[in-house]
Structure formats: structure tokens, C-alpha cells
Design an enzyme around this catalytic site. Structure first.
Site, PDB file in Angstrom:
ATOM      1  CB  SER A 129      -1.049  -2.521   7.313  1.00  0.00           C
ATOM      2  OG  SER A 129      -2.294  -1.958   6.946  1.00  0.00           O
ATOM      3  CE1 TYR A 154      -0.543   1.156  11.003  1.00  0.00           C
ATOM      4  CE2 TYR A 154      -1.931   0.899   9.061  1.00  0.00           C
ATOM      5  CZ  TYR A 154      -1.335   0.373  10.188  1.00  0.00           C
ATOM      6  OH  TYR A 154      -1.542  -0.947  10.505  1.00  0.00           O
TER       7      TYR A 154
END
Length: 332
Positions: A129, A154
Site C-alpha cells: 500500500s 494498517y
């Protein structure tokens, strides 16, 4: 031989599975169909694949964080390569339910690395990501930039996935490619992302939440461009020749940014949405949210040079396609 796609009931996973199947490649899709967002949408994605591709597509409902269950379910299946797109997604949700990220993104990722090692697959492509860049203020984000100051759990789990993959690629000489995604949108998208939320609320005549008082930029990337990049990477596994790969690795492990290479002002996106929907948005300006960043911008030089990745879809053409799909799906 078959391609294993994790997160096959998810937005990107379903889209990648569709392209592989359309090319005549057999796909095993796995997903645990968790309730992070409505399960009905995930089931509809799976049903759509099954209806279009029949026996070429095999779906297994299981949690890849369960290694015994994973091994058992795949015992009778030969696997050529893995596209590991399953994960617990969402920056803000990681502040609420951190254990879900530890289970899926850490334990689950190790399980996929172990599966790749046991099966000696040709290539493991996995989702990272753009969140790994944390509070980096130098734009565009380059793969060579430091990524050791995450601002959300995350992001920390995704960076950990990259490091664990580097280790496995080095120790076991398994070809791997990690892809740092930048704000993907398009048909069959995710209900927790801005494109869906804004469309839903504008159509309903409700105010849309706009964080950091609208001073946000995102490198919005259309799903067809993302899928083309993923398949391109899948078909070009890094060679184990000791040379330095993208990301600075001598192991057969590459890291790439995969984005549109064109950050858009959030307020401009909203104006494009308004035109596509045919209705003015009521904007509710709010402060920056914890774990969020004001801007993302992908340097895609490495992936462009190595596999010819070249996104072609502007938000002016991609957003109306999403709005059209959204209205068809919800019969609006």
C-alpha cells in the site's frame, strides 16, 4: 496449472480473477467473506465470476490466516503462481480493531509465504500500500524513499509484509513482487472508500464528509489500469541473478508503486462526480482524521520501465464509469 487469487471476493481480487479467467487461465479464489463491509456485495462479486466463467473458476470460502485449513483446502490443487490480494483493509478501522490486522495482514501473509515456499510457485505477487510512506512530505513517493515511519497500524502491517517477503525471497529464492497501491476505484469498488461514499450520499441528497477541509490530494487509479499492472507483473517474475531489483533488493523480490502518476485535488474529484451524477454535492468539511495523510503521488518509473505499465484512465473518464455501474447495481 492454476493461479491462486486471495481476496477473490474483494474489489481488486475479483477484478484480477476476471481478467485471468477471460484470458483462459484457471483460477482458485479464496476469501473468508468477513463483514468489514456488506457481505452481500462480496457474494455478488463471486456469483458474477461463477456465472461468467463456470468451472474455470473455483471458489473456496476460507480464512488464509488458518494454515491448517489452507493446506487442507488446497491439497488437491496444483498452483502455478499466487496473487495475494486478501488483507484487512482500511486505515481508520485499524484504530478500532487492530487484532484483525495482525491476524490477516501479518499471520495471514506469513501463511501465504509458507504456501509459496512449500509449493515452489513460479511467482508470488502481493498487495502492499502507498500507506507505507507514512508522513513522507516529498512528492512523488518513490520506492527508494524511507518507509519506516508509518502513521497507522494498517501501514505498519503492510510494511512488515514487505520485509517478511524480502526475507523469504532471500532465504528460499522465491520470486516475489510487492505492489504499493494508490487509491484504486472503479466498478465493483469498496463501500468504505471515498468514491462510493460520495456517490451514495450525493444521490441520496446527504452531505458528504470532506476531511482536512478539502485540502487533500489522491493519486486516483482506475481498476482496469491496476489490473493491467498486476497481470503484467505476474507474467514478469524477477530473475534470481543476484542483480539489484526495484526497491534495492538482490533477492528475487521487487517493490513497485502502482498508481496513476497524477494526483488530483479532492475538490476537483467532487466536481467530476457532480457532473457524472447530475447533482450538486452538499459538503461537510471536517478536520484531518488520525492515520490519514494529506497527499499521495506515485512515482511509477520503475514499473513503467520494467513491465511497460502506463495508466490511461483519467478521472474524467473513470468516474462516470463508476457512477454508471453504481446506479445499475443499486437500480437507481
Amino acid at each position: 496449472m492454476t493461479i491462486l487469487v486471495t481476496g477473490a471476493a474483494g474489489f481488486i481480487g475479483m477484478s484480477v480473477a476476471e481478467r485471468l479467467l477471460a484470458d483462459g487461465r484457471a483460477v482458485i479464489g479464496i476469501d473468508n467473506l468477513n463483514d468489514y463491509y456488506q457481505v452481500s456485495l462480496k457474494r455478488d462479486r463471486v456469483a458474477w465470476l461463477q456465472q461468467r466463467h463456470g468451472k474455470l473458476f473455483t471458489f473456496l470460502e476460507l480464512d488464509f490466516a488458518d494454515m491448517a485449513g489452507l493446506r487442507s483446502a488446497l491439497a488437491d490443487h496444483a498452483i502455478e503462481a499466487i496473487v495475494h490480494l486478501g488483507a484487512q483493509a482500511g486505515v481508520r478501522y485499524s484504530l478500532i480493531n487492530p487484532h484483525a490486522y495482525v491476524q490477516s495482514n501479518l499471520a495471514g501473509h506469513v501463511n501465504m509465504l509458507e504456501l509459496a515456499r512449500e509449493r515452489r510457485v513460479r511467482h508470488l505477487v502481493y498487495a502492499s500500500s502507498s500507506s507505507v510512506y507514512g508522513g513522507n512530505e516529498v512528492l512523488p513517493f518513490r520506492v527508494e524513499d524511507r518507509a519506516d515511519h508509518p502513521v497507522s497500524l494498517y501501514a505498519a502491517t503492510k510494511r512488515a509484509d514487505e520485509l517478511m517477503s524480502e526475507t523469504y525471497a532471500h532465504l528460499f529464492r522465491i520470486s516475489m513482487t510487492g505492489l504499493r497501491f494508490f487509491t484504486v476505484y472503479g466498478p465493483w469498488g469498496r463501500p468504505d472508500m471515498a468514491m462510493w461514499i460520495f456517490t451514495q450520499k450525493i444521490l441520496a441528497g446527504e452531505p458528504i464528509p470532506v476531511f482536512n477541509h478539502g485540502r487533500m490530494q489522491r493519486d486516483f487509479t482506475y481498476i482496469d489500469d491496476i489490473v493491467a499492472g498486476i497481470i503484467g507483473c505476474l507474467d514478469h517474475a524477477p530473475v534470481d541473478d543476484g542483480a539489484i531489483k526495484a526497491g534495492g533488493s538482490r533477492a528475487p523480490h521487487r517493490l513497485y508503486n502502482i498508481g496513476n502518476n497524477k494526483p488530483e485535488e479532492l475538490m476537483h474529484l467532487i466536481s467530476v462526480l457532480e457532473r457524472a451524477i447530475g447533482r450538486k454535492a452538499e459538503v461537510d468539511f471536517q478536520p484531518m482524521q488520525p492515520g490519514d495523510v494529506p497527499a499521495t503521488f506515485a512515482d511509477i518509473g520503475a514499473i513503467a520501465q520494467d513491465i511497460g505499465f502506463a495508466p490511461v484512465t483519467s478521472i474524467e473518464s473513470g468516474v462516470p464509469r463508476f457512477v454508471s455501474w453504481y446506479r445499475d447495481y443499486h437500480q437507481q
